[in-house]
Design an enzyme around this catalytic site. Structure first.
Site, PDB file in Angstrom:
ATOM      1  CG  HIS A 134      35.721  24.229  37.833  1.00 35.18           C
ATOM      2  ND1 HIS A 134      36.432  24.654  36.994  1.00 35.18           N
ATOM      3  CD2 HIS A 134      36.508  24.382  38.828  1.00 35.18           C
ATOM      4  CE1 HIS A 134      37.771  25.406  37.275  1.00 35.18           C
ATOM      5  NE2 HIS A 134      37.651  25.162  38.605  1.00 35.18           N
ATOM      6  CE  LYS A 138      34.960  28.149  38.988  1.00 32.57           C
ATOM      7  NZ  LYS A 138      34.946  28.623  40.235  1.00 32.57           N
TER       8      LYS A 138
END
Length: 227
Positions: A134, A138
């Site tokens: 990600h 995040k």
């Protein structure tokens, strides 16, 4: 409908955009204007058909408590709070609120959950692992989606203990890879999001659905009911 979106991040902003495209009116409040849920009052919430939260693990719990205590209808796409699910479910039920939550609002990811469960049943003797990637902003690691994939695999085969490798790189919306391997062969399942739009569309459709309902629902159990 009139929706309240909590969170001005990339996903929250896209949720607001998608909701407008689907003919809804939207108000967006950033975390800086809603410290500890301070902007969420019963008179304020009364005007909205549903609330959609894409904030942070730190902000989402006071937001949920404030919304559910008024009997509001809520969609939560923020992850990292599930250890509080039991208490928040009880609050929602006491107040006759509506809640849809999920680690991922992508229809494709939910198809992956089903396939992963079937693969774990169909490949005895294989070793499994999950690799998720990600964007660098995040907050939670592993991702909620990776944890749900792990659960899908291990519930299908109780002999499995599936490790998760988490990577945080650039602006990647989300990549999840399931690898199942023996000494002689390998099977891989891969889901890659090219943008956050799939998440946003799922969240808006969930808000449309929950706006007239009471109860607590996981996205994967209800998404097939959406119009």
């Amino acid at each position: 409908m009139l929706f309240l979106v909590l969170g001005r991040g990339k996903t929250g902003s896209l949720v607001a955009e998608v909701a407008k495209e689907r003919g809804h009116s939207v108000r967006v409040i950033g975390e800086e204007a809603n410290v500890n849920g301070s902007a969420i009052t019963a008179p304020f919430l009364a005007q909205f058909d549903a609330v959609i939260d894409f904030t942070t693990p730190e902000a989402v719990i006071p937001n949920m408590r404030a919304c559910l205590a008024t009997g509001a209808h809520m969609v939560v796409g923020t992850t990292g709070w599930l250890e509080h699910l039991k208490d928040l479910r009880a609050l929602a039920e006491r107040r006759h609120a509506g809640l849809v939550y999920g680690s991922n609002f992508s229809i494709g990811v939910h198809a992956l959950y089903k396939v992963a469960h079937e693969l774990a049943q169909a490949a005895p003797g294989f070793k499994f692992r999950i690799v998720e990637t990600h964007h660098v902003d995040k907050k939670d690691s592993p991702s909620g989606t990776a944890l749900t994939l792990k659960l899908a695999l291990e519930s299908a085969n109780p002999h499995l203990n599936v490790p998760i490798e988490s990577k945080r790189e650039g602006d990647t919306p989300g990549i999840h890879v399931i690898e199942s391997r023996t000494d002689s062969e390998v099977i891989e399942l891969r889901h890659e999001s090219f943008s956050r739009r799939g998440f946003a569309e799922g969240a808006v459709r969930a808000a449309e659905w929950i706006s007239t309902r009471q109860g607590v629902f996981e996205f994967r159990d209800v998404y097939e009911q959406f119009d």
